[in-house]
Design an enzyme around this catalytic site. Sequence first.
Site, PDB file in Angstrom:
ATOM      1  N   SER A 155      -5.108  -7.511  -4.153  1.00 14.25           N
ATOM      2  CA  SER A 155      -4.918  -6.541  -3.084  1.00 14.25           C
ATOM      3  C   SER A 155      -6.276  -6.179  -2.468  1.00 14.25           C
ATOM      4  O   SER A 155      -7.028  -7.063  -2.069  1.00 14.25           O
ATOM      5  CB  SER A 155      -4.177  -5.319  -3.632  1.00 14.25           C
ATOM      6  OG  SER A 155      -3.798  -4.434  -2.618  1.00 14.25           O
ATOM      7  N   ARG A 216       2.759   8.145  -0.434  1.00 11.52           N
ATOM      8  CA  ARG A 216       2.868   7.187  -1.535  1.00 11.52           C
ATOM      9  C   ARG A 216       4.303   6.684  -1.689  1.00 11.52           C
ATOM     10  O   ARG A 216       4.524   5.501  -1.994  1.00 11.52           O
ATOM     11  CB  ARG A 216       2.401   7.844  -2.834  1.00 11.52           C
ATOM     12  CG  ARG A 216       2.477   6.957  -4.065  1.00 11.52           C
ATOM     13  CD  ARG A 216       1.533   5.779  -3.974  1.00 11.52           C
ATOM     14  NE  ARG A 216       1.505   5.020  -5.220  1.00 11.52           N
ATOM     15  CZ  ARG A 216       0.713   3.985  -5.453  1.00 11.52           C
ATOM     16  NH1 ARG A 216      -0.134   3.587  -4.530  1.00 11.52           N
ATOM     17  NH2 ARG A 216       0.750   3.347  -6.613  1.00 11.52           N
ATOM     18  N   ASP A 297       5.720 -11.096  -0.631  1.00 15.49           N
ATOM     19  CA  ASP A 297       4.773 -10.031  -0.301  1.00 15.49           C
ATOM     20  C   ASP A 297       5.012  -9.550   1.131  1.00 15.49           C
ATOM     21  O   ASP A 297       4.845 -10.300   2.089  1.00 15.49           O
ATOM     22  CB  ASP A 297       3.339 -10.562  -0.455  1.00 15.49           C
ATOM     23  CG  ASP A 297       2.289  -9.457  -0.407  1.00 15.49           C
ATOM     24  OD1 ASP A 297       2.564  -8.385   0.164  1.00 15.49           O
ATOM     25  OD2 ASP A 297       1.179  -9.691  -0.925  1.00 15.49           O
ATOM     26  N   HIS A 326       4.139  -7.623  -3.451  1.00 17.32           N
ATOM     27  CA  HIS A 326       2.681  -7.433  -3.407  1.00 17.32           C
ATOM     28  C   HIS A 326       2.121  -7.081  -4.780  1.00 17.32           C
ATOM     29  O   HIS A 326       0.978  -7.414  -5.097  1.00 17.32           O
ATOM     30  CB  HIS A 326       2.333  -6.332  -2.399  1.00 17.32           C
ATOM     31  CG  HIS A 326       0.863  -6.167  -2.168  1.00 17.32           C
ATOM     32  ND1 HIS A 326       0.103  -7.102  -1.488  1.00 17.32           N
ATOM     33  CD2 HIS A 326      -0.002  -5.181  -2.544  1.00 17.32           C
ATOM     34  CE1 HIS A 326      -1.154  -6.700  -1.445  1.00 17.32           C
ATOM     35  NE2 HIS A 326      -1.245  -5.536  -2.075  1.00 17.32           N
ATOM     36  N   ASP A 327       2.918  -6.406  -5.600  1.00 17.08           N
ATOM     37  CA  ASP A 327       2.471  -5.991  -6.936  1.00 17.08           C
ATOM     38  C   ASP A 327       2.507  -7.122  -7.962  1.00 17.08           C
ATOM     39  O   ASP A 327       2.268  -6.875  -9.146  1.00 17.08           O
ATOM     40  CB  ASP A 327       3.335  -4.834  -7.445  1.00 17.08           C
ATOM     41  CG  ASP A 327       2.877  -3.489  -6.911  1.00 17.08           C
ATOM     42  OD1 ASP A 327       1.813  -3.432  -6.265  1.00 17.08           O
ATOM     43  OD2 ASP A 327       3.588  -2.493  -7.128  1.00 17.08           O
TER      44      ASP A 327
END
Length: 348
Positions: A155, A216, A297, A326-327
Site C-alpha cells: 500500500s 475510516r 483491489d 487491497h488488504d
Amino acid sequence: MNPVSDKLTAGATAGDAVSSARESSVREGILEVPGRVTLHHGGTLEGVRIAWRLVGPSGAPVIAALGGISANRRVCLTEDPRDSWWSEIVGPGRALDTARYRILSIDYLGGSGESTGPVAGQTFPSLSSYDQADALLRVLNHLGLKSLRAFAGGSYGGMVGLAFAERYPERLSHLIVIGAADRAHPMATAWRSVQRNIVRYAIERGQPAEGLKLARALAMATYRSSEEFAARFSGAPTRAGDRFVFPVEEYLFARGADYATRYRPESFLCLSESIDLHRVDATRIFVPTTAVAVREDQLVPLADIRAMVARLPSGRLHEISSVFGHDAFLKEPEQLRAIFSSALGETP
C-alpha cells in the site's frame, strides 16, 4: 534539491534509545535530526524525530518493511502479537523470515507514532512519499547500513519504496511492492477526498474523533472485495429503535470506532493526502522490482500496476487473487511467500 545530506545525518545521534527486548535481536530508537528539513512540496520541519525499529540476527541482511498509513515501526516480534501489524507475513519461519533477515521499519513522518507529526489545532506541511524515503535514508545512515537487501512495501509503503528506489538506487538491491503503483488512481483519490472532507468537517465542529470514525468506516469499504462482503454480510438487518442496522454497517462502524481511539485525525489527513500526492517516474527506477497486483483491489487497479511494470526498466509482475482485496498484503502469507522467495533468490 536533495534534502538529505550525510553531514546532517552523521551528527544526528541525540535521542537514540536502544531497547533490549530480545537481547540484540530487537533494537529501536528515535533519531533526532537537528536544524531545518526541507520537504518535497516546499514545506519545512524543525527538529525532526524519526522513530525506527530493527529486528533480527546481528549481521544478517536488512529488509525495510513498510505498510499502509496506519502502520508503524512495530512490524513483528512484539511482546503482544496484536501490536505487530505484519505478523502473519514477517517473523520466524514466515514469508519474510526474521531468522534470515533483519527487518527495519519506521514510524511515518506525519503519522500517529513517535516520529514528527501534526498536533491538534496546528497546520502541518504536505508530505510526499519522497519525504518518507528520505527519512528512511537518514535512519540507514544513522545505523551505518550501506544498503538494503530489499524493500518490501504494501500500500503506501509500496509508494515509499518506489520513491526510495528512484532516488537512492545505490542503497537498494531489490524492491518488492504490493498494491502500489507509480501514482494514485483518480477513483481512489475521489474516495479519499470525501474521507478527508468528512474529517475536516468534524474537526471544524469540535468532533474530530467522530469524523475519523466515519472516514475510516468509508475507507474500510474500499479495502476489501465485494466477494468477501457478500460472503460475510448477507444476513438480515436487525431493528435498532426506529430503524434497521445492517450487518455490514455494524462491521464498518465498529472498525471505524476502534480506529478513532488509536489514531489522530490530523495524521489521517496528512498521510491520506500524501497517498494522493504520490507520483514517481517509473522509467527512472532502475532497481530490480517485483510488483504484486491483486485482481480484486479496488484502490489500485490491476491495469495501473501492469502499466507501471511496463515502464519499469527492470520490473516483474505477479498477479494474485484474494477476497481481501487491497488488504491482501496483510492476509495472504502463502501467496506472498513464493513471491518473496523468488524475489530474494532463496532456495526452498
